[in-house]
Scaffold this motif. Structure first.
Motif, PDB file in Angstrom:
ATOM      1  N   TYR A   1       0.718  -0.998  -0.233  1.00 25.16           N
ATOM      2  CA  TYR A   1      -0.150   0.024  -0.051  1.00 25.16           C
ATOM      3  C   TYR A   1       0.933   1.258  -0.041  1.00 25.16           C
ATOM      4  O   TYR A   1       1.700   1.311   0.634  1.00 25.16           O
ATOM      5  CB  TYR A   1      -0.933  -0.061   1.284  1.00 25.16           C
ATOM      6  N   ASN A   2       0.520   2.213  -0.771  1.00 20.71           N
ATOM      7  CA  ASN A   2       1.226   3.552  -0.815  1.00 20.71           C
ATOM      8  C   ASN A   2       0.119   4.578  -0.403  1.00 20.71           C
ATOM      9  O   ASN A   2      -0.890   4.899  -1.010  1.00 20.71           O
ATOM     10  CB  ASN A   2       1.465   3.760  -2.303  1.00 20.71           C
ATOM     11  N   PRO A   3       0.431   5.027   0.983  1.00 13.66           N
ATOM     12  CA  PRO A   3      -0.444   6.140   1.512  1.00 13.66           C
ATOM     13  C   PRO A   3      -0.385   7.269   0.629  1.00 13.66           C
ATOM     14  O   PRO A   3      -1.656   8.012   0.797  1.00 13.66           O
ATOM     15  CB  PRO A   3      -0.136   6.130   2.875  1.00 13.66           C
ATOM     16  N   GLU A   4       0.558   7.634   0.358  1.00  7.21           N
ATOM     17  CA  GLU A   4       0.472   8.922  -0.654  1.00  7.21           C
ATOM     18  C   GLU A   4      -0.257   9.074  -1.667  1.00  7.21           C
ATOM     19  O   GLU A   4      -1.187  10.089  -2.056  1.00  7.21           O
ATOM     20  CB  GLU A   4       1.740   9.218  -0.936  1.00  7.21           C
ATOM     21  N   THR A   5      -0.467   7.689  -2.351  1.00  6.56           N
ATOM     22  CA  THR A   5      -1.077   7.711  -3.712  1.00  6.56           C
ATOM     23  C   THR A   5      -2.441   7.135  -3.331  1.00  6.56           C
ATOM     24  O   THR A   5      -3.487   7.043  -4.237  1.00  6.56           O
ATOM     25  CB  THR A   5      -0.403   7.053  -4.707  1.00  6.56           C
ATOM     26  N   GLU A   6      -2.563   6.490  -2.536  1.00  7.98           N
ATOM     27  CA  GLU A   6      -3.765   5.702  -1.769  1.00  7.98           C
ATOM     28  C   GLU A   6      -4.208   4.358  -2.888  1.00  7.98           C
ATOM     29  O   GLU A   6      -5.098   4.055  -3.023  1.00  7.98           O
ATOM     30  CB  GLU A   6      -5.047   6.392  -1.737  1.00  7.98           C
ATOM     31  N   VAL A   7      -2.893   3.848  -3.162  1.00  8.64           N
ATOM     32  CA  VAL A   7      -2.844   2.584  -4.312  1.00  8.64           C
ATOM     33  C   VAL A   7      -2.785   1.342  -3.511  1.00  8.64           C
ATOM     34  O   VAL A   7      -1.779   1.374  -2.401  1.00  8.64           O
ATOM     35  CB  VAL A   7      -2.113   2.762  -5.464  1.00  8.64           C
ATOM     36  N   LEU A   8      -3.655   0.577  -3.514  1.00  7.47           N
ATOM     37  CA  LEU A   8      -3.603  -0.795  -2.970  1.00  7.47           C
ATOM     38  C   LEU A   8      -3.295  -1.909  -4.125  1.00  7.47           C
ATOM     39  O   LEU A   8      -4.093  -2.168  -4.869  1.00  7.47           O
ATOM     40  CB  LEU A   8      -4.644  -1.096  -2.084  1.00  7.47           C
ATOM     41  N   VAL A   9      -1.917  -2.555  -3.975  1.00  6.70           N
ATOM     42  CA  VAL A   9      -1.615  -3.488  -4.850  1.00  6.70           C
ATOM     43  C   VAL A   9      -1.822  -4.921  -4.340  1.00  6.70           C
ATOM     44  O   VAL A   9      -1.137  -5.047  -3.156  1.00  6.70           O
ATOM     45  CB  VAL A   9      -0.242  -3.245  -5.643  1.00  6.70           C
ATOM     46  N   ILE A  10      -2.665  -5.808  -4.863  1.00  7.86           N
ATOM     47  CA  ILE A  10      -2.877  -7.012  -4.260  1.00  7.86           C
ATOM     48  C   ILE A  10      -2.578  -8.044  -5.099  1.00  7.86           C
ATOM     49  O   ILE A  10      -2.948  -8.138  -6.382  1.00  7.86           O
ATOM     50  CB  ILE A  10      -4.247  -7.117  -4.047  1.00  7.86           C
ATOM     51  N   THR A  11      -1.762  -9.047  -4.697  1.00  8.09           N
ATOM     52  CA  THR A  11      -1.415 -10.157  -5.711  1.00  8.09           C
ATOM     53  C   THR A  11      -2.116 -11.475  -5.064  1.00  8.09           C
ATOM     54  O   THR A  11      -2.082 -11.720  -3.702  1.00  8.09           O
ATOM     55  CB  THR A  11       0.160 -10.504  -5.295  1.00  8.09           C
ATOM     56  N   PHE A  12      -2.947 -11.969  -6.000  1.00  6.81           N
ATOM     57  CA  PHE A  12      -3.630 -13.158  -5.525  1.00  6.81           C
ATOM     58  C   PHE A  12      -2.837 -14.410  -5.628  1.00  6.81           C
ATOM     59  O   PHE A  12      -1.949 -14.614  -6.516  1.00  6.81           O
ATOM     60  CB  PHE A  12      -4.766 -13.186  -6.308  1.00  6.81           C
ATOM     61  N   VAL A  13      -3.382 -15.620  -4.939  1.00  6.84           N
ATOM     62  CA  VAL A  13      -2.484 -16.588  -5.073  1.00  6.84           C
ATOM     63  C   VAL A  13      -2.629 -17.246  -6.838  1.00  6.84           C
ATOM     64  O   VAL A  13      -1.876 -18.198  -7.012  1.00  6.84           O
ATOM     65  CB  VAL A  13      -3.176 -17.816  -4.126  1.00  6.84           C
ATOM     66  N   SER A  14      -3.476 -16.807  -7.443  1.00  2.01           N
ATOM     67  CA  SER A  14      -3.751 -17.214  -9.078  1.00  2.01           C
ATOM     68  C   SER A  14      -2.362 -16.500  -9.628  1.00  2.01           C
ATOM     69  O   SER A  14      -2.207 -17.006 -10.721  1.00  2.01           O
ATOM     70  CB  SER A  14      -4.715 -16.521  -9.418  1.00  2.01           C
ATOM     71  N   GLY A  15      -1.712 -15.657  -9.031  1.00  2.00           N
ATOM     72  CA  GLY A  15      -0.687 -14.862  -9.759  1.00  2.00           C
ATOM     73  C   GLY A  15      -1.203 -13.705 -10.325  1.00  2.00           C
ATOM     74  O   GLY A  15      -0.017 -12.965 -10.754  1.00  2.00           O
ATOM     75  N   LYS A  16      -2.303 -13.578 -10.321  1.00  2.00           N
ATOM     76  CA  LYS A  16      -2.894 -12.109 -10.952  1.00  2.00           C
ATOM     77  C   LYS A  16      -2.656 -10.946  -9.936  1.00  2.00           C
ATOM     78  O   LYS A  16      -2.562 -11.197  -8.786  1.00  2.00           O
ATOM     79  CB  LYS A  16      -4.110 -12.219 -11.236  1.00  2.00           C
ATOM     80  N   VAL A  17      -2.216  -9.769 -10.369  1.00  2.00           N
ATOM     81  CA  VAL A  17      -1.991  -8.817  -9.539  1.00  2.00           C
ATOM     82  C   VAL A  17      -2.703  -7.621  -9.996  1.00  2.00           C
ATOM     83  O   VAL A  17      -2.764  -7.022 -11.144  1.00  2.00           O
ATOM     84  CB  VAL A  17      -0.349  -8.383  -9.755  1.00  2.00           C
ATOM     85  N   TYR A  18      -3.410  -6.888  -9.099  1.00  2.00           N
ATOM     86  CA  TYR A  18      -4.471  -5.695  -9.392  1.00  2.00           C
ATOM     87  C   TYR A  18      -4.001  -4.588  -8.366  1.00  2.00           C
ATOM     88  O   TYR A  18      -3.655  -4.849  -7.306  1.00  2.00           O
ATOM     89  CB  TYR A  18      -5.858  -6.304  -9.113  1.00  2.00           C
ATOM     90  N   ALA A  19      -4.142  -3.233  -8.956  1.00  2.00           N
ATOM     91  CA  ALA A  19      -4.108  -2.247  -8.141  1.00  2.00           C
ATOM     92  C   ALA A  19      -5.397  -1.519  -8.035  1.00  2.00           C
ATOM     93  O   ALA A  19      -6.077  -1.355  -8.921  1.00  2.00           O
ATOM     94  CB  ALA A  19      -3.223  -1.271  -9.011  1.00  2.00           C
ATOM     95  N   TYR A  20      -5.747  -1.339  -6.809  1.00  2.00           N
ATOM     96  CA  TYR A  20      -7.008  -0.417  -6.592  1.00  2.00           C
ATOM     97  C   TYR A  20      -6.657   0.876  -6.004  1.00  2.00           C
ATOM     98  O   TYR A  20      -5.734   1.091  -5.249  1.00  2.00           O
ATOM     99  CB  TYR A  20      -7.629  -1.240  -5.238  1.00  2.00           C
ATOM    100  N   ARG A  21      -7.802   1.810  -6.455  1.00  2.00           N
ATOM    101  CA  ARG A  21      -7.475   3.090  -5.718  1.00  2.00           C
ATOM    102  C   ARG A  21      -8.786   3.895  -5.918  1.00  2.00           C
ATOM    103  O   ARG A  21      -9.610   3.567  -6.769  1.00  2.00           O
ATOM    104  CB  ARG A  21      -6.616   3.739  -6.592  1.00  2.00           C
ATOM    105  N   PRO A  22      -8.806   4.938  -5.202  1.00  2.00           N
ATOM    106  CA  PRO A  22      -8.216   5.477  -4.028  1.00  2.00           C
ATOM    107  C   PRO A  22      -8.734   4.917  -2.805  1.00  2.00           C
ATOM    108  O   PRO A  22      -9.740   4.984  -2.472  1.00  2.00           O
ATOM    109  CB  PRO A  22      -8.527   6.767  -4.003  1.00  2.00           C
ATOM    110  N   VAL A  23      -7.952   3.888  -2.173  1.00  2.00           N
ATOM    111  CA  VAL A  23      -8.298   3.373  -0.855  1.00  2.00           C
ATOM    112  C   VAL A  23      -7.591   3.982   0.169  1.00  2.00           C
ATOM    113  O   VAL A  23      -6.535   4.138   0.383  1.00  2.00           O
ATOM    114  CB  VAL A  23      -7.658   1.752  -1.016  1.00  2.00           C
ATOM    115  N   PRO A  24      -8.535   4.640   1.085  1.00  2.00           N
ATOM    116  CA  PRO A  24      -7.999   5.540   2.006  1.00  2.00           C
ATOM    117  C   PRO A  24      -7.396   4.623   3.064  1.00  2.00           C
ATOM    118  O   PRO A  24      -7.346   3.463   3.139  1.00  2.00           O
ATOM    119  CB  PRO A  24      -9.535   5.963   2.809  1.00  2.00           C
ATOM    120  N   PRO A  25      -6.523   5.452   3.804  1.00  2.00           N
ATOM    121  CA  PRO A  25      -5.443   4.578   4.730  1.00  2.00           C
ATOM    122  C   PRO A  25      -6.322   3.862   5.895  1.00  2.00           C
ATOM    123  O   PRO A  25      -5.818   2.922   6.274  1.00  2.00           O
ATOM    124  CB  PRO A  25      -4.692   5.791   5.433  1.00  2.00           C
TER     125      PRO A  25
END
Length: 66
Positions: free
Chosen positions: A11-35
């Motif tokens: 998680y980057n609190p400055e940009t409010e971007v949450l990056v999640i790697t799933f067990v499937s190997g897929k990686v997604y970025a979610y925004r804006p996720v508040p702290p």
């Protein structure tokens, strides 16, 4: 024992971007996720259930890796 769907999060609190790697190997970025949402996710007993309830379909996202 519950199955885990999330392998890794960062998680980057400055940009409010949450990056999640799933067990499937897929990686997604979610925004804006508040702290506070990220903090609650860290404290949750089930990251996958928290994700499904409070993040999935609630924030803009894009797939980073397949």
């Amino acid at each position: 024992m519950p199955s885990t769907v999330i392998r890794h999060m960062r998680y980057n609190p400055e940009t409010e971007v949450l990056v999640i790697t799933f067990v499937s190997g897929k990686v997604y970025a979610y925004r804006p996720v508040p702290p506070d949402v990220y903090a609650r996710m860290l404290q949750s007993g089930s990251k996958g259930q928290f994700f499904n309830r409070f993040i999935r379909d609630r924030f803009d996202y894009r797939q980073l890796y397949n």
